[in-house]
Every structure is written in C-alpha cells, then in structure tokens.
Scaffold this motif. Sequence first.
Motif, PDB file in Angstrom:
ATOM      1  N   ASN A  71       2.897  -2.413  -6.069  1.00  9.06           N
ATOM      2  CA  ASN A  71       4.086  -3.251  -6.049  1.00  9.06           C
ATOM      3  C   ASN A  71       4.049  -4.121  -4.795  1.00  9.06           C
ATOM      4  O   ASN A  71       3.528  -3.700  -3.766  1.00  9.06           O
ATOM      5  CB  ASN A  71       5.344  -2.388  -6.020  1.00  9.06           C
ATOM      6  CG  ASN A  71       5.491  -1.563  -7.276  1.00  9.06           C
ATOM      7  OD1 ASN A  71       5.575  -2.106  -8.365  1.00  9.06           O
ATOM      8  ND2 ASN A  71       5.489  -0.253  -7.129  1.00  9.06           N
ATOM      9  N   PRO A  72       4.622  -5.317  -4.873  1.00  9.66           N
ATOM     10  CA  PRO A  72       4.683  -6.152  -3.660  1.00  9.66           C
ATOM     11  C   PRO A  72       5.634  -5.534  -2.642  1.00  9.66           C
ATOM     12  O   PRO A  72       6.630  -4.910  -3.003  1.00  9.66           O
ATOM     13  CB  PRO A  72       5.213  -7.493  -4.171  1.00  9.66           C
ATOM     14  CG  PRO A  72       5.821  -7.218  -5.496  1.00  9.66           C
ATOM     15  CD  PRO A  72       5.195  -5.974  -6.042  1.00  9.66           C
ATOM     16  N   THR A  73       5.309  -5.700  -1.372  1.00  7.76           N
ATOM     17  CA  THR A  73       6.194  -5.230  -0.308  1.00  7.76           C
ATOM     18  C   THR A  73       7.021  -6.415   0.187  1.00  7.76           C
ATOM     19  O   THR A  73       6.738  -7.564  -0.143  1.00  7.76           O
ATOM     20  CB  THR A  73       5.407  -4.609   0.853  1.00  7.76           C
ATOM     21  OG1 THR A  73       4.515  -5.578   1.394  1.00  7.76           O
ATOM     22  CG2 THR A  73       4.609  -3.390   0.385  1.00  7.76           C
ATOM     23  N   SER A  74       8.047  -6.108   0.956  1.00  8.52           N
ATOM     24  CA  SER A  74       8.912  -7.174   1.466  1.00  8.52           C
ATOM     25  C   SER A  74       9.411  -6.822   2.855  1.00  8.52           C
ATOM     26  O   SER A  74       9.278  -5.686   3.309  1.00  8.52           O
ATOM     27  CB  SER A  74      10.101  -7.393   0.528  1.00  8.52           C
ATOM     28  OG  SER A  74      10.871  -6.216   0.431  1.00  8.52           O
ATOM     29  N   LYS A  75       9.981  -7.800   3.502  1.00 10.20           N
ATOM     30  CA  LYS A  75      10.603  -7.593   4.806  1.00 10.20           C
ATOM     31  C   LYS A  75      12.048  -8.077   4.712  1.00 10.20           C
ATOM     32  O   LYS A  75      12.389  -8.880   3.842  1.00 10.20           O
ATOM     33  CB  LYS A  75       9.853  -8.347   5.907  1.00 10.20           C
ATOM     34  CG  LYS A  75       9.839  -9.849   5.718  1.00 10.20           C
ATOM     35  CD  LYS A  75       9.050 -10.538   6.807  1.00 10.20           C
ATOM     36  CE  LYS A  75       9.003 -12.036   6.514  1.00 10.20           C
ATOM     37  NZ  LYS A  75       8.239 -12.751   7.495  1.00 10.20           N
ATOM     38  N   SER A  76      12.883  -7.591   5.606  1.00  5.24           N
ATOM     39  CA  SER A  76      14.282  -8.017   5.644  1.00  5.24           C
ATOM     40  C   SER A  76      14.399  -9.296   6.454  1.00  5.24           C
ATOM     41  O   SER A  76      13.839  -9.410   7.533  1.00  5.24           O
ATOM     42  CB  SER A  76      15.161  -6.940   6.281  1.00  5.24           C
ATOM     43  OG  SER A  76      15.163  -5.794   5.478  1.00  5.24           O
ATOM     44  N   VAL A  77      15.149 -10.257   5.901  1.00  4.34           N
ATOM     45  CA  VAL A  77      15.377 -11.527   6.579  1.00  4.34           C
ATOM     46  C   VAL A  77      16.892 -11.705   6.721  1.00  4.34           C
ATOM     47  O   VAL A  77      17.627 -11.621   5.741  1.00  4.34           O
ATOM     48  CB  VAL A  77      14.772 -12.696   5.774  1.00  4.34           C
ATOM     49  CG1 VAL A  77      15.084 -14.022   6.439  1.00  4.34           C
ATOM     50  CG2 VAL A  77      13.279 -12.515   5.598  1.00  4.34           C
ATOM     51  N   GLY A  99       2.255  -8.165   1.260  1.00  5.87           N
ATOM     52  CA  GLY A  99       1.644  -6.845   1.183  1.00  5.87           C
ATOM     53  C   GLY A  99       1.795  -6.220  -0.189  1.00  5.87           C
ATOM     54  O   GLY A  99       2.525  -6.720  -1.049  1.00  5.87           O
ATOM     55  N   LYS A 100       1.094  -5.117  -0.372  1.00  4.11           N
ATOM     56  CA  LYS A 100       1.203  -4.332  -1.607  1.00  4.11           C
ATOM     57  C   LYS A 100       1.227  -2.863  -1.230  1.00  4.11           C
ATOM     58  O   LYS A 100       0.638  -2.450  -0.235  1.00  4.11           O
ATOM     59  CB  LYS A 100       0.052  -4.631  -2.554  1.00  4.11           C
ATOM     60  CG  LYS A 100       0.125  -6.051  -3.096  1.00  4.11           C
ATOM     61  CD  LYS A 100      -0.861  -6.297  -4.190  1.00  4.11           C
ATOM     62  CE  LYS A 100      -0.723  -7.749  -4.658  1.00  4.11           C
ATOM     63  NZ  LYS A 100      -1.824  -8.157  -5.479  1.00  4.11           N
ATOM     64  N   ALA A 101       1.923  -2.083  -2.047  1.00  2.65           N
ATOM     65  CA  ALA A 101       2.034  -0.646  -1.802  1.00  2.65           C
ATOM     66  C   ALA A 101       2.047   0.088  -3.134  1.00  2.65           C
ATOM     67  O   ALA A 101       2.433  -0.469  -4.169  1.00  2.65           O
ATOM     68  CB  ALA A 101       3.303  -0.343  -1.014  1.00  2.65           C
ATOM     69  N   GLY A 102       1.618   1.334  -3.090  1.00  5.51           N
ATOM     70  CA  GLY A 102       1.613   2.159  -4.290  1.00  5.51           C
ATOM     71  C   GLY A 102       1.661   3.628  -3.913  1.00  5.51           C
ATOM     72  O   GLY A 102       1.565   3.993  -2.741  1.00  5.51           O
ATOM     73  N   PHE A 103       1.806   4.476  -4.924  1.00 14.60           N
ATOM     74  CA  PHE A 103       1.888   5.917  -4.713  1.00 14.60           C
ATOM     75  C   PHE A 103       1.002   6.606  -5.735  1.00 14.60           C
ATOM     76  O   PHE A 103       1.032   6.273  -6.921  1.00 14.60           O
ATOM     77  CB  PHE A 103       3.328   6.406  -4.858  1.00 14.60           C
ATOM     78  CG  PHE A 103       3.502   7.875  -4.585  1.00 14.60           C
ATOM     79  CD1 PHE A 103       3.501   8.345  -3.269  1.00 14.60           C
ATOM     80  CD2 PHE A 103       3.651   8.781  -5.616  1.00 14.60           C
ATOM     81  CE1 PHE A 103       3.656   9.701  -3.001  1.00 14.60           C
ATOM     82  CE2 PHE A 103       3.814  10.137  -5.364  1.00 14.60           C
ATOM     83  CZ  PHE A 103       3.813  10.602  -4.051  1.00 14.60           C
ATOM     84  N   ALA A 104       0.208   7.571  -5.257  1.00 10.76           N
ATOM     85  CA  ALA A 104      -0.652   8.369  -6.135  1.00 10.76           C
ATOM     86  C   ALA A 104      -0.095   9.794  -6.168  1.00 10.76           C
ATOM     87  O   ALA A 104      -0.188  10.517  -5.176  1.00 10.76           O
ATOM     88  CB  ALA A 104      -2.082   8.364  -5.602  1.00 10.76           C
ATOM     89  N   ARG A 105       0.494  10.181  -7.278  1.00 10.10           N
ATOM     90  CA  ARG A 105       1.047  11.533  -7.414  1.00 10.10           C
ATOM     91  C   ARG A 105      -0.102  12.510  -7.604  1.00 10.10           C
ATOM     92  O   ARG A 105      -0.967  12.309  -8.460  1.00 10.10           O
ATOM     93  CB  ARG A 105       2.001  11.617  -8.594  1.00 10.10           C
ATOM     94  CG  ARG A 105       2.590  13.001  -8.747  1.00 10.10           C
ATOM     95  CD  ARG A 105       3.523  13.111  -9.945  1.00 10.10           C
ATOM     96  NE  ARG A 105       3.855  14.488 -10.198  1.00 10.10           N
ATOM     97  CZ  ARG A 105       4.887  15.123  -9.635  1.00 10.10           C
ATOM     98  NH1 ARG A 105       5.681  14.481  -8.813  1.00 10.10           N
ATOM     99  NH2 ARG A 105       5.106  16.385  -9.915  1.00 10.10           N
ATOM    100  N   LEU A 106      -0.109  13.579  -6.796  1.00 10.78           N
ATOM    101  CA  LEU A 106      -1.165  14.589  -6.850  1.00 10.78           C
ATOM    102  C   LEU A 106      -0.528  15.969  -6.964  1.00 10.78           C
ATOM    103  O   LEU A 106      -0.099  16.554  -5.962  1.00 10.78           O
ATOM    104  CB  LEU A 106      -2.039  14.504  -5.592  1.00 10.78           C
ATOM    105  CG  LEU A 106      -2.847  13.223  -5.454  1.00 10.78           C
ATOM    106  CD1 LEU A 106      -3.305  13.014  -4.027  1.00 10.78           C
ATOM    107  CD2 LEU A 106      -4.038  13.259  -6.409  1.00 10.78           C
ATOM    108  N   ASP A 107      -0.433  16.468  -8.183  1.00 13.67           N
ATOM    109  CA  ASP A 107       0.181  17.774  -8.405  1.00 13.67           C
ATOM    110  C   ASP A 107      -0.619  18.861  -7.700  1.00 13.67           C
ATOM    111  O   ASP A 107      -1.849  18.869  -7.745  1.00 13.67           O
ATOM    112  CB  ASP A 107       0.270  18.077  -9.901  1.00 13.67           C
ATOM    113  CG  ASP A 107       1.265  17.161 -10.605  1.00 13.67           C
ATOM    114  OD1 ASP A 107       2.348  16.924 -10.030  1.00 13.67           O
ATOM    115  OD2 ASP A 107       0.957  16.687 -11.705  1.00 13.67           O
TER     116      ASP A 107
END
Length: 166
Positions: A71-77, A99-107
Amino acid sequence: MRPLSRALPLTAALLALAACGGEAGGADRPCTLIGSEPGLNLIVPDGSRLAAASLRACWGGTCQEPRIRLNPTSKSVSTGCDGDGPDAACGASASPDGGKAGFARLDGLPEAPVQVTLKLRDAKGRTYLTHRLDVTPRATFPNGPHCGRGAPQAVLTVVNGQVTVR
C-alpha cells in the motif's frame, strides 16, 4: 429530609464509578480486545520502483511464504489553524510520500531467530533486490505493557538497497 436520603445513595454510586476509572496511565486502565497479528512489516520509503515484494521465512524446520499486499504510505501535512489561541482548531491531511508498505502474516512466528529472504520486484517483474537476514521478532503490546503480550512482529525497512530490522 427524604430527598437528601435518596440523593446520598446516588452520590455514593457516582463516586464509586468515578473511582473505577482510575488515573490515566494507571495500572487500573481497562484493556480492550484489540490484538496483533504475528508477522513482518515491510517499509520501503522510496517505493517508486517497487511493484511487488515477497519473502520466505524459516524457523524450526518449517518455512512460510506469505502474500504481501503493498500500500502507498503517506505523511501528515498541516492545513493550518483557525487562530492562535488555546482553543484554536488545527487540521492536517494525508499526502502520499512515495513510499510503500506491507505486512506478511506468519502464523506461529516465534520470538526467536527467523531466517528471512526478502525479494523486491519492479513493474516488469524483475527482481532488483534479494536480501537474506536473520530476524528476531519481539512481542507487541497493542494495549500497552499493562495488558499483556500480543503476537510477535518485526519491521524490515529498505533504504538505498540496505535492509534494516527494528
């Protein structure tokens, strides 16, 4: 005197309820049912080249290759304030920062060393970064330390081709 005798139990009940709230930051704060998922967060501050990411995580004789949705990241303005006084209302909006960010779920992710291979790919599917590293996830505390442990996580950040772990 009859109205006063009715008010006393009500006042006592209200005082008891107020005491249940405790002080902010105290040990008596309520814990919500919010939790945390086990896994690895990925942050790429300059995501202009990044189209896809994958990782393989291995521990205890088992490996997982979870899906990572970026997902795209953002900053507060700041959008400014409507005055200078203590009662002035101020605002902010989110602005994409590239930027971009993501999450890898690892059970079953342990709080022990995990061997991770991270791959980043461009829009043509070409791998432009492959990095192997050992990561030791740590417990999260989504409600604060007074509410007990959540699932283990770690954060992988990629800057200028270097991967750091937090």
